[in-house]
Design a protein around this motif. Structure first.
Motif, mmCIF file in Angstrom:
data_model
loop_
_atom_site.group_PDB
_atom_site.id
_atom_site.type_symbol
_atom_site.label_atom_id
_atom_site.label_comp_id
_atom_site.label_asym_id
_atom_site.label_seq_id
_atom_site.Cartn_x
_atom_site.Cartn_y
_atom_site.Cartn_z
ATOM 1 N N TYR A 193 0.876 -1.103 0.066
ATOM 2 C CA TYR A 193 -0.037 -0.039 -0.118
ATOM 3 C C TYR A 193 0.935 1.250 0.028
ATOM 4 O O TYR A 193 2.029 1.334 0.317
ATOM 5 C CB TYR A 193 -0.879 0.032 1.361
ATOM 6 C CG TYR A 193 -0.328 0.128 2.719
ATOM 7 C CD1 TYR A 193 -0.327 1.390 3.421
ATOM 8 C CD2 TYR A 193 0.509 -1.104 3.061
ATOM 9 C CE1 TYR A 193 0.467 1.444 4.363
ATOM 10 C CE2 TYR A 193 1.057 -0.842 4.354
ATOM 11 C CZ TYR A 193 1.029 0.314 4.929
ATOM 12 O OH TYR A 193 1.893 0.422 6.235
ATOM 13 N N ASN A 194 0.307 2.332 -0.433
ATOM 14 C CA ASN A 194 0.919 3.563 -0.521
ATOM 15 C C ASN A 194 0.669 4.399 0.799
ATOM 16 O O ASN A 194 -0.478 4.923 0.989
ATOM 17 C CB ASN A 194 0.468 4.390 -1.725
ATOM 18 C CG ASN A 194 1.185 6.025 -1.775
ATOM 19 O OD1 ASN A 194 2.379 5.956 -1.207
ATOM 20 N ND2 ASN A 194 0.486 6.843 -1.857
ATOM 21 N N ASP A 195 1.444 4.098 1.785
ATOM 22 C CA ASP A 195 1.308 4.657 3.113
ATOM 23 C C ASP A 195 1.628 6.349 3.158
ATOM 24 O O ASP A 195 2.783 6.667 2.920
ATOM 25 C CB ASP A 195 2.169 3.866 4.335
ATOM 26 C CG ASP A 195 1.515 3.990 5.506
ATOM 27 O OD1 ASP A 195 1.472 5.233 6.069
ATOM 28 O OD2 ASP A 195 1.029 3.275 6.134
ATOM 29 N N THR A 196 0.669 7.000 3.634
ATOM 30 C CA THR A 196 0.798 8.354 3.744
ATOM 31 C C THR A 196 0.868 8.672 5.334
ATOM 32 O O THR A 196 0.989 10.041 5.552
ATOM 33 C CB THR A 196 -0.333 9.292 3.214
ATOM 34 O OG1 THR A 196 -1.525 8.803 3.655
ATOM 35 C CG2 THR A 196 -0.062 9.130 1.767
ATOM 36 N N VAL A 197 0.794 7.825 5.972
ATOM 37 C CA VAL A 197 0.653 7.932 7.503
ATOM 38 C C VAL A 197 1.989 7.640 8.135
ATOM 39 O O VAL A 197 2.508 8.301 9.012
ATOM 40 C CB VAL A 197 -0.447 7.189 8.206
ATOM 41 C CG1 VAL A 197 -0.520 7.476 10.020
ATOM 42 C CG2 VAL A 197 -1.610 7.704 7.514
ATOM 43 N N ASP A 198 2.488 6.577 7.930
ATOM 44 C CA ASP A 198 3.772 5.998 8.313
ATOM 45 C C ASP A 198 4.718 6.334 7.289
ATOM 46 O O ASP A 198 5.310 5.505 6.456
ATOM 47 C CB ASP A 198 3.834 4.393 8.599
ATOM 48 C CG ASP A 198 2.689 4.171 9.515
ATOM 49 O OD1 ASP A 198 2.904 4.418 10.659
ATOM 50 O OD2 ASP A 198 1.618 3.380 9.030
ATOM 51 N N THR A 199 5.417 7.508 7.654
ATOM 52 C CA THR A 199 6.371 8.180 6.777
ATOM 53 C C THR A 199 7.779 7.293 6.573
ATOM 54 O O THR A 199 8.479 7.509 5.551
ATOM 55 C CB THR A 199 6.798 9.507 7.245
ATOM 56 O OG1 THR A 199 7.388 9.463 8.463
ATOM 57 C CG2 THR A 199 5.542 10.337 7.083
ATOM 58 N N GLN B 236 5.328 3.038 -5.214
ATOM 59 C CA GLN B 236 5.132 4.432 -5.810
ATOM 60 C C GLN B 236 5.712 4.736 -6.987
ATOM 61 O O GLN B 236 4.783 5.251 -7.869
ATOM 62 C CB GLN B 236 5.953 5.359 -4.671
ATOM 63 C CG GLN B 236 5.344 5.480 -3.126
ATOM 64 C CD GLN B 236 5.574 4.245 -2.555
ATOM 65 O OE1 GLN B 236 6.578 3.390 -2.771
ATOM 66 N NE2 GLN B 236 4.860 4.213 -1.478
ATOM 67 N N ALA C 262 8.348 5.361 2.634
ATOM 68 C CA ALA C 262 8.008 6.464 1.893
ATOM 69 C C ALA C 262 8.288 5.796 0.281
ATOM 70 O O ALA C 262 7.686 6.169 -0.712
ATOM 71 C CB ALA C 262 9.072 7.592 1.861
ATOM 72 N N ASN C 263 9.116 4.873 0.344
ATOM 73 C CA ASN C 263 9.483 3.947 -0.754
ATOM 74 C C ASN C 263 9.550 2.576 -0.618
ATOM 75 O O ASN C 263 10.369 2.044 -0.033
ATOM 76 C CB ASN C 263 10.940 4.417 -1.399
ATOM 77 C CG ASN C 263 11.078 5.971 -1.929
ATOM 78 O OD1 ASN C 263 10.469 6.262 -2.940
ATOM 79 N ND2 ASN C 263 11.584 6.631 -0.840
ATOM 80 N N GLY D 10 -4.223 4.350 -4.616
ATOM 81 C CA GLY D 10 -5.137 4.403 -3.247
ATOM 82 C C GLY D 10 -5.341 3.067 -2.762
ATOM 83 O O GLY D 10 -6.163 3.091 -1.666
#
Length: 515
Positions: A333-339, A352, A342-343, A363
């Motif tokens: 998944y593309n995590d925007t919470v757990d930075t 990504q 990022a890749n 998403g």
């Protein structure tokens, strides 16, 4: 073990399939073996027992359809597959006219039972090493119990042949579970605790005890289930792998956490996939799970984790403030919470980069567990994976034992074993908090813990059903809010339909409710 057990499975499977026919021939072909001419030596007995495993890894088994059927009905999994034989399972909308998928599973599991019956009938009469003889008979009892476990669990009332060449009426569900338990009980004293190479992967005493405990648990016999799980723990041969992800790749197979797993290989057998029909020497021993469950542009994406599953993993951070590592081994998944993600590595690229121009894909959530995303493969499109399917892990034994302790009123003991599994994921120590929970609170906590530990392993819907959530209006409404596929659930459709071909061929068989 992969090469030895699988190598001889195909050849003997062909003999067993042909030997099960009842047609009379005018002449005997001296070049063709039959059951009368085959069961003569210890080598015959070993090869015949190996064939009992092989049906479980055909297309209707764990090569492809068993993981589909066991996974997609849970609230942790969804299916948007264009093939309705898959997507309609999760929507509880399977029809009875199309025998694809679930019908293959039904048929192939009965083929496996027939092979087990032949071992149980014929091997006792062979002059051979008694230790090996007992072990092989134990393996056949275990595997027959496992075939029946799946059939009763998935289809409910089914025939229960325990000898060859018989057509029997439909049993009751209670009779089915009694047969499952009887087979596992028969297997336990005959099986060894461990194997050395090349026999690792065969059924063990611990596997038989664990599945017997699971059969008791599924029927609410918590005292008996607890005793079996504690016996597995007390064997002292199993432990949790330090790295959770080591349980779902081609590396570290048959490890210390593995109580029982099915063996797949990229090097054993031939090169053809085991679709259906009489076994052939050209069949390989590949799993098609990876391509079936694979993410878009890497596989068919017939099966996906739900957003609910991802949200469940996010409920609690690790001790160092990160997401549960089991999530990272289970879901792309593309995590925007757990930075720190990022890749996200994904095959030979990143999540990504792979979906930079596909917002809808970016998403969504995809299967990572049991995928070949770490190796040299650019995708899964060759249909072939060698990753073993882990049916029973030690963590499952621990959490089922914990569940029994809760139902028996031993909250402190239950909390101890829940936290033991949580420790591997580096989650905070809440043992003392859990010990103060009511039985109802602990049941909900166990439900949460089991989803995190076993997402994409085919346990969630079994748990939902046996906990009675489908008949509880409040719980069913909650499931619908988490997974819209439950909106089309009808009472009775927690079971799969009996294949129409079986009903046509056996007048004593009645269809399950609401089909």
């Amino acid at each position: 073990m992969k090469k030895t057990l699988l190598k001889y499975g195909i050849a003997i499977s062909s003999i067993i399939v042909l030997a099960s026919c009842n047609k009379q021939l005018d002449q005997t072909n001296p070049n063709a073996q039959t059951s009368a001419s085959f069961w003569k030596t210890q080598s015959d007995a070993i090869a015949g027992t190996n064939a009992c495993y092989q049906t479980f890894i055909e297309d209707g088994g764990y090569m492809r359809f068993a993981p589909i059927l066991l996974n997609v009905q849970g609230d942790d999994i969804k299916s948007n597959s264009p093939w309705t034989a898959i997507s309609n399972v999760g929507r509880f909308q399977l029809g009875t006219a199309d025998n694809s998928g679930y019908g293959w599973t039904f048929d192939e599991f009965y083929q496996g039972i027939s092979r087990c019956n032949q071992v149980i009938e014929n091997v006792p009469g062979i002059s051979m090493d008694n230790t090996v003889k007992n072990r092989l008979i134990g393996e056949a009892y275990f595997l027959r119990g496992l075939y029946y476990f799946h059939l009763v669990d998935m289809f409910g009332s089914v025939p229960l042949p325990t000898s060859t060449a018989k057509i029997l009426p439909q049993s009751t569900v209670a009779q089915g579970w009694a047969q499952v338990k009887a087979d596992f009980k028969a297997a336990i004293p005959l099986l060894p605790t461990t194997y050395a190479n090349p026999d690792k992967g065969r059924a063990t005493k611990g596997a038989a005890m664990a599945f017997l405990g699971k059969a008791y648990l599924f029927n609410g016999s918590f005292d008996s289930a607890s005793a079996q799980f504690k016996s597995v723990i007390d064997l002292g041969v199993y432990s949790l792998m330090p790295n959770y992800a080591d349980n779902f790749s081609e590396n570290n197979e048959n490890n210390a956490e593995s109580v029982f797993e099915f063996q797949f290989s990229l090097t054993a057998g031939g090169t053809d996939l085991q679709w259906q029909g009489v076994p052939s020497s050209t069949w390989g021993f590949y799993s098609a799970r990876a391509i079936t469950f694979g993410a878009p542009n890497f596989g068919w994406t017939d099966v996906q984790p739900t957003a609910t599953a991802l949200a469940e993993y996010r409920q609690e951070k690790t001790k160092d403030g990160k997401i549960d590592p089991r999530c990272l081994a289970t879901i792309f998944y593309n995590d925007t919470v757990d930075t720190h993600l990022a890749n996200t590595p994904m095959y030979q690229t990143t999540f990504q980069a792979a979906y930079a121009s596909s917002p809808a894909y970016m998403g969504d959530t995809y299967c990572k567990k049991y995928e070949n995303w770490q190796g040299s493969k650019p995708n899964e499109y060759d249909w072939k994976s060698g990753i073993n399917e882990r049916l029973m892990r030690y963590s499952d034994v621990l959490l089922m034992y914990a569940e029994c302790q809760n139902e028996l009123g031993n909250a402190a003991e239950c909390a101890k074993y829940i936290q033991l599994v949580r420790n591997r994921a580096n989650l905070p120590d809440r043992q003392s908090v859990f010990a103060g929970y009511t039985k109802t609170q602990m049941r909900d906590q166990i439900g949460h813990e089991r989803l995190l530990e076993f997402c994409l392993e085919g346990h969630r819907f079994d748990d939902i059903r046996r906990w009675g959530w489908l008949s509880d209006p409040t719980k069913l409404a909650w499931l619908k809010s988490r997974d819209p596929e439950f909106n089309s659930y009808l009472s009775g459709r927690e079971l799969l339909p009996i294949p129409q071909a079986e009903i046509d061929n056996n007048p004593g068989i009645k269809q399950n409710l609401n089909y």
